[in-house]
Design a protein around this motif. Structure first.
Motif, PDB file in Angstrom:
ATOM      1  N   ASN A  33       0.848  -1.195   0.000  1.00 42.80           N
ATOM      2  CA  ASN A  33       0.000   0.000   0.000  1.00 42.80           C
ATOM      3  C   ASN A  33       0.880   1.241   0.000  1.00 42.80           C
ATOM      4  N   ILE A  34       0.399   2.299  -0.651  1.00 44.33           N
ATOM      5  CA  ILE A  34       1.033   3.609  -0.604  1.00 44.33           C
ATOM      6  C   ILE A  34       0.008   4.583  -0.049  1.00 44.33           C
ATOM      7  N   LEU A  35       0.375   5.299   1.016  1.00 43.13           N
ATOM      8  CA  LEU A  35      -0.529   6.238   1.666  1.00 43.13           C
ATOM      9  C   LEU A  35      -0.150   7.661   1.274  1.00 43.13           C
ATOM     10  N   LEU A  36      -1.151   8.424   0.813  1.00 39.42           N
ATOM     11  CA  LEU A  36      -0.911   9.751   0.261  1.00 39.42           C
ATOM     12  C   LEU A  36      -1.466  10.842   1.173  1.00 39.42           C
ATOM     13  N   PRO A  37      -0.609  11.721   1.719  1.00 40.38           N
ATOM     14  CA  PRO A  37      -1.080  12.851   2.508  1.00 40.38           C
ATOM     15  C   PRO A  37      -1.311  14.085   1.633  1.00 40.38           C
ATOM     16  N   ALA A  38      -2.345  14.837   1.938  1.00 39.85           N
ATOM     17  CA  ALA A  38      -2.573  16.122   1.286  1.00 39.85           C
ATOM     18  C   ALA A  38      -1.880  17.225   2.080  1.00 39.85           C
ATOM     19  N   ILE A  39      -1.729  18.400   1.448  1.00 40.65           N
ATOM     20  CA  ILE A  39      -1.097  19.532   2.139  1.00 40.65           C
ATOM     21  C   ILE A  39      -1.983  20.773   2.167  1.00 40.65           C
ATOM     22  N   ASP A  40      -3.003  20.823   1.296  1.00 37.44           N
ATOM     23  CA  ASP A  40      -3.931  21.957   1.277  1.00 37.44           C
ATOM     24  C   ASP A  40      -5.190  21.518   0.532  1.00 37.44           C
ATOM     25  N   LEU A  41      -6.122  22.437   0.351  1.00 44.77           N
ATOM     26  CA  LEU A  41      -7.397  22.059  -0.268  1.00 44.77           C
ATOM     27  C   LEU A  41      -7.202  21.549  -1.688  1.00 44.77           C
ATOM     28  N   LYS A  42      -6.370  22.234  -2.472  1.00 47.21           N
ATOM     29  CA  LYS A  42      -6.137  21.797  -3.846  1.00 47.21           C
ATOM     30  C   LYS A  42      -5.571  20.393  -3.871  1.00 47.21           C
ATOM     31  N   SER A  43      -4.590  20.115  -3.021  1.00 46.91           N
ATOM     32  CA  SER A  43      -3.975  18.790  -3.049  1.00 46.91           C
ATOM     33  C   SER A  43      -4.901  17.724  -2.470  1.00 46.91           C
ATOM     34  N   CYS A  44      -5.874  18.108  -1.640  1.00 43.42           N
ATOM     35  CA  CYS A  44      -6.873  17.133  -1.186  1.00 43.42           C
ATOM     36  C   CYS A  44      -7.586  16.524  -2.386  1.00 43.42           C
ATOM     37  N   HIS A  45      -7.974  17.361  -3.323  1.00 47.19           N
ATOM     38  CA  HIS A  45      -8.648  16.867  -4.526  1.00 47.19           C
ATOM     39  C   HIS A  45      -7.694  16.021  -5.366  1.00 47.19           C
ATOM     40  N   MET A  46      -6.430  16.436  -5.441  1.00 44.05           N
ATOM     41  CA  MET A  46      -5.449  15.690  -6.224  1.00 44.05           C
ATOM     42  C   MET A  46      -5.160  14.330  -5.597  1.00 44.05           C
ATOM     43  N   VAL A  47      -5.060  14.298  -4.277  1.00 41.42           N
ATOM     44  CA  VAL A  47      -4.822  13.037  -3.575  1.00 41.42           C
ATOM     45  C   VAL A  47      -5.985  12.071  -3.811  1.00 41.42           C
ATOM     46  N   LEU A  48      -7.209  12.574  -3.680  1.00 37.54           N
ATOM     47  CA  LEU A  48      -8.369  11.711  -3.895  1.00 37.54           C
ATOM     48  C   LEU A  48      -8.416  11.180  -5.326  1.00 37.54           C
ATOM     49  N   ALA A  49      -8.089  12.046  -6.287  1.00 34.76           N
ATOM     50  CA  ALA A  49      -8.111  11.619  -7.684  1.00 34.76           C
ATOM     51  C   ALA A  49      -7.029  10.577  -7.958  1.00 34.76           C
ATOM     52  N   THR A  50      -5.851  10.785  -7.377  1.00 32.30           N
ATOM     53  CA  THR A  50      -4.762   9.825  -7.572  1.00 32.30           C
ATOM     54  C   THR A  50      -5.111   8.480  -6.952  1.00 32.30           C
ATOM     55  N   CYS A  51      -5.657   8.510  -5.752  1.00 35.86           N
ATOM     56  CA  CYS A  51      -6.028   7.256  -5.092  1.00 35.86           C
ATOM     57  C   CYS A  51      -7.129   6.527  -5.856  1.00 35.86           C
ATOM     58  N   ALA A  52      -8.018   7.278  -6.494  1.00 38.18           N
ATOM     59  CA  ALA A  52      -9.084   6.658  -7.276  1.00 38.18           C
ATOM     60  C   ALA A  52      -8.521   5.902  -8.483  1.00 38.18           C
ATOM     61  N   GLN A  53      -7.339   6.292  -8.948  1.00 39.99           N
ATOM     62  CA  GLN A  53      -6.703   5.597 -10.065  1.00 39.99           C
ATOM     63  C   GLN A  53      -6.137   4.241  -9.643  1.00 39.99           C
ATOM     64  N   TYR A  54      -5.855   4.105  -8.331  1.00 36.00           N
ATOM     65  CA  TYR A  54      -5.269   2.867  -7.811  1.00 36.00           C
ATOM     66  C   TYR A  54      -6.069   2.427  -6.574  1.00 36.00           C
ATOM     67  N   PRO A  55      -7.344   2.098  -6.784  1.00 33.74           N
ATOM     68  CA  PRO A  55      -8.230   1.819  -5.639  1.00 33.74           C
ATOM     69  C   PRO A  55      -7.758   0.644  -4.804  1.00 33.74           C
ATOM     70  N   GLY A  56      -7.800   0.831  -3.493  1.00 34.60           N
ATOM     71  CA  GLY A  56      -7.390  -0.213  -2.577  1.00 34.60           C
ATOM     72  C   GLY A  56      -5.888  -0.316  -2.394  1.00 34.60           C
ATOM     73  N   TYR A  57      -5.140   0.326  -3.272  1.00 37.40           N
ATOM     74  CA  TYR A  57      -3.680   0.294  -3.183  1.00 37.40           C
ATOM     75  C   TYR A  57      -3.146   1.624  -2.652  1.00 37.40           C
ATOM     76  N   CYS A  58      -3.566   2.724  -3.255  1.00 36.18           N
ATOM     77  CA  CYS A  58      -3.227   4.061  -2.765  1.00 36.18           C
ATOM     78  C   CYS A  58      -4.374   4.565  -1.903  1.00 36.18           C
ATOM     79  N   LEU A  59      -4.044   5.014  -0.694  1.00 38.42           N
ATOM     80  CA  LEU A  59      -5.065   5.403   0.277  1.00 38.42           C
ATOM     81  C   LEU A  59      -4.858   6.857   0.697  1.00 38.42           C
ATOM     82  N   PRO A  60      -5.949   7.652   0.763  1.00 36.05           N
ATOM     83  CA  PRO A  60      -5.827   9.091   0.979  1.00 36.05           C
ATOM     84  C   PRO A  60      -5.868   9.523   2.444  1.00 36.05           C
ATOM     85  N   MET A  61      -5.095  10.568   2.727  1.00 36.21           N
ATOM     86  CA  MET A  61      -5.131  11.272   4.008  1.00 36.21           C
ATOM     87  C   MET A  61      -5.262  12.760   3.681  1.00 36.21           C
ATOM     88  N   LEU A  62      -6.181  13.445   4.345  1.00 38.99           N
ATOM     89  CA  LEU A  62      -6.477  14.833   3.995  1.00 38.99           C
ATOM     90  C   LEU A  62      -6.245  15.770   5.176  1.00 38.99           C
TER      91      LEU A  62
END
Length: 256
Positions: A33-62
């Motif tokens: 698994n790769i866990l992705l942290p966001a840093i601001d509102l814009k990157s929250c959306h980017m993190v969610l979009a990236t994790c959606a490309q690799y569901p169950g593998y990349c997991l979002p933190m906001l």
């Protein structure tokens, strides 16, 4: 050897040209698994979009990173909080950072405490960033200690005294990455002296802080194998045991 990268900025533009290849190399290296942290509102959306490309593998933190705190911090937090639902696994990357400037010191303190309150309210673990502000961070965490579900003190690079202070928060882990492998790092001595292996999780903070022998390159999740090797040497155990224990730690503290 299966392991988890608990902190990787895979959503960043540094990976835009070859993100699929980076993920494939991570899988081949054993990263489960790769866990992705966001840093601001814009990157929250980017993190969610990236994790959606690799569901169950990349997991979002906001969350709102301390270096991104500005006078509009309340507006950013008001927009981020409604996003804190599945598949989000943690609040982060949040904390305090006075390394470069104290211009927004009071705003950082207020924004951090608000996000700590979210953690207690929503029972989402914290992914914590701290530079030159450990005493201030600890003071805020202590106010909510009994209500917090836990989390990770990301990128720990401190001494024994600092480690022992953080370990007093018994539901939290220390995140260890490439700095462990640096020539001038004291971590190979500090960690075995006072940090039980069951309190450590692995991370990259990619694209930053690549481990030796990859130092100077863009960091990525596949490079965690070098951190695993150095941890095994420091603790006098097998690389398999490092992977087994740190994976169990990550799953426990981050509810994976």
């Amino acid at each position: 050897m299966p392991y988890i990268d608990t902190h990787c900025h895979l959503d960043g533009e540094e990976f835009s040209a070859d993100r699929d290849a980076v993920v494939q190399r991570a899988r081949e290296a054993g990263c489960t698994n790769i866990l992705l942290p966001a840093i601001d509102l814009k990157s929250c959306h980017m993190v969610l979009a990236t994790c959606a490309q690799y569901p169950g593998y990349c997991l979002p933190m906001l969350g709102l990173h301390p270096e991104e705190v500005r006078p509009d911090w309340r507006d950013q937090l008001a927009a981020i909080k409604p996003m804190l639902h599945a598949p989000v696994i943690a609040i982060g990357e949040v904390g305090l950072d006075y390394y470069w400037s104290r211009e927004f010191e009071q705003e950082q303190l207020a924004a951090f405490e608000e996000q700590v309150r979210w953690s207690a309210e929503l029972q989402l673990p914290l992914m914590l960033h701290c530079r030159k502000a450990q005493n201030e961070m600890v003071a805020i965490l202590k106010r909510y200690e009994h209500d917090l579900p836990g989390g990770v003190f990301h990128c720990f690079t401190g001494n024994e005294q600092e480690a022992r202070q953080l370990l007093e928060f018994d539901r939290f882990m220390l995140g260890i990455g490439g700095v462990l492998t640096f020539k001038k790092s004291h971590l190979p001595e500090v960690l075995p002296a006072c940090v039980p292996l069951h309190r450590i999780v692995l991370e990259t903070d990619a694209p930053y802080m690549a481990p030796v022998p990859m130092r100077g390159q863009r960091n990525e999740s596949a490079f965690v194998v070098h951190v695993i090797r150095r941890l095994a040497e420091a603790y006098g155990i097998s690389e398999e045991e490092v992977c087994r224990q740190t994976t169990a730690n990550a799953c426990r503290v981050l509810n994976l």
